[in-house]
Design an enzyme around this catalytic site. Structure first.
Site, PDB file in Angstrom:
ATOM      1  N   HIS A   1      18.312 -11.564 -24.205  1.00  0.00           N
ATOM      2  CA  HIS A   1      18.980 -12.676 -24.697  1.00  0.00           C
ATOM      3  C   HIS A   1      19.246 -12.553 -25.854  1.00  0.00           C
ATOM      4  O   HIS A   1      18.673 -12.057 -26.744  1.00  0.00           O
ATOM      5  CB  HIS A   1      17.581 -13.895 -24.315  1.00  0.00           C
ATOM      6  CG  HIS A   1      17.835 -15.047 -25.055  1.00  0.00           C
ATOM      7  ND1 HIS A   1      19.038 -15.908 -24.864  1.00  0.00           N
ATOM      8  CD2 HIS A   1      17.281 -15.687 -26.356  1.00  0.00           C
ATOM      9  CE1 HIS A   1      18.913 -16.780 -25.920  1.00  0.00           C
ATOM     10  NE2 HIS A   1      17.964 -16.786 -26.609  1.00  0.00           N
TER      11      HIS A   1
ATOM     12  N   CYS B   1      15.836 -20.680 -22.963  1.00  0.00           N
ATOM     13  CA  CYS B   1      16.598 -19.275 -22.971  1.00  0.00           C
ATOM     14  C   CYS B   1      16.070 -18.445 -22.026  1.00  0.00           C
ATOM     15  O   CYS B   1      16.780 -17.358 -21.695  1.00  0.00           O
ATOM     16  CB  CYS B   1      16.464 -18.540 -24.313  1.00  0.00           C
ATOM     17  SG  CYS B   1      16.983 -19.814 -25.712  1.00  0.00           S
TER      18      CYS B   1
ATOM     19  N   ASN C   1      23.887 -18.094 -30.014  1.00  0.00           N
ATOM     20  CA  ASN C   1      22.834 -18.348 -28.976  1.00  0.00           C
ATOM     21  C   ASN C   1      23.215 -19.034 -28.054  1.00  0.00           C
ATOM     22  O   ASN C   1      23.305 -20.259 -28.272  1.00  0.00           O
ATOM     23  CB  ASN C   1      21.657 -18.528 -29.645  1.00  0.00           C
ATOM     24  CG  ASN C   1      20.266 -18.558 -28.693  1.00  0.00           C
ATOM     25  OD1 ASN C   1      20.392 -18.668 -27.549  1.00  0.00           O
ATOM     26  ND2 ASN C   1      19.100 -18.420 -29.335  1.00  0.00           N
TER      27      ASN C   1
END
Length: 336
Positions: free
Chosen positions: A257, A112, A287
């Protein structure tokens, strides 16, 4: 004056198939309320079978190149955890499909944090004179590595891609990346992991008749990941702010993020920033790992939230463990 990497174009893409929380509750022991209360997510986009990460990357890359007003770059960097193949990298094929034959191209695997790592890598290439223009893409098809029986992970992740074009310029320009902070802690690699498929545990070694082995799916230990994400992103963000000469109160937008809305708010709290200065789009896309920051930027621009002259802080955290941050003054661009 030293060369700087300047944001010149932005493009995003999500696959058309929408998967709602109610859709997931039909096959998992979960509910819309359970998912929303713990993550802030209401829906996500999943690619149809046969659609690969490279396909999403090409779509976002085309839009970023159009946004930048030119189709030529010297380097393509693709950040992804879900490459089209273990070998070769996805980036050379993406470059080929974009008509960028013969340019340098490589993948970055920082989960990520991948997009922030890729931006730092691209900025280094520009500073060293290796490239004048770089296409940076974060792209993921996490739906291909999720265990459909694991409600802890299957409800969180979505598919998508976001890309930026960075060009050589000066540090004083709007859009210039004002510094980078990157870090990792490999002692905690097991917190976020796909155990099988690499040389440590080849996929063939765990193959069984019929069913897909659990070791080939994505695994995450959510509670410690939450704690480390907040502390690492906050510290990394503060380090970048110090390098830029900014105080947290002077930041117009924090684009973190998009893992969990509670993480985003906790980081803002630690930095002393108002929560309403946090860009959030995970409620609609989930996500998306390495794609999440450029997708959030594109969403903020399209909604008129992010405007030229705004001070923007970017920060991410992911498997590895890895983390990273950068900052810029938002330039005059039209996102694709």
């Amino acid at each position: 004056m030293s060369r700087a990497a300047v944001l010149a174009g932005l493009g995003t893409y999500v696959p058309p198939r929408v998967v709602t929380n109610d859709d997931l509750s039909r096959t998992l022991d979960t509910s819309d309320e359970w998912i929303r209360s713990r993550t802030g997510i209401t829906q996500r986009h999943w690619a149809d079978p046969g659609t690969a990460t490279g396909d999403l990357a090409v779509e976002a890359g085309e839009r970023a190149l159009k946004s930048a007003g030119a189709g030529d770059v010297d380097l393509v960097v693709v950040a992804t955890t879900t490459p089209d193949h273990p070998c070769p990298a996805t980036a050379p094929d993406v470059a080929h499909r974009l008509g960028l034959n013969s340019v340098a191209a490589y993948d970055i695997a920082a989960v990520c944090s991948g997009f922030v790592y890729a931006m730092a890598s691209a900025a280094g290439a520009i500073a060293a004179g290796i490239a004048e223009r770089v296409l940076v893409i974060g792209a993921e098809t996490y739906s291909t590595i999720l265990n459909p029986e694991d409600r802890a992970t299957s409800v969180i992740f979505g598919d998508g891609a976001g890309a930026v074009v960075l060009r050589a310029g000066e540090l004083s320009e709007p859009g210039a990346l004002l510094g980078h902070d990157l870090g990792s802690d490999g002692s905690l690699k097991d917190l976020i992991i796909v155990p099988a498929g690499g040389s440590r545990q080849p996929a063939g070694a765990v193959a069984s008749s019929g069913a897909r082995p659990a070791e080939t799916y994505f695994h995450m230990d959510g509670k410690p990941v939450f704690r480390h994400a907040v502390t690492r992103m906050a510290a990394s963000s503060q380090a970048v702010l110090d390098r830029a000469g900014w105080v947290p109160e002077s930041v117009d937008w924090f684009v973190g993020h998009q893992a969990n809305v509670r993480i985003l708010h906790a980081v803002a709290d630690q930095l002393g920033m108002a929560r309403n200065r946090t860009v959030v789009n995970l409620d609609r896309v989930g996500n998306t790992s390495a794609a999440s920051i450029p997708l959030a930027l594109g969403d903020a621009v399209s909604r008129g939230v992010l405007t030229p002259g705004d001070r923007v802080l970017l920060s991410a955290f992911g498997g590895g463990l890895t983390w990273g941050s950068t900052a810029l003054v938002w330039p005059e661009i039209v996102a694709g």
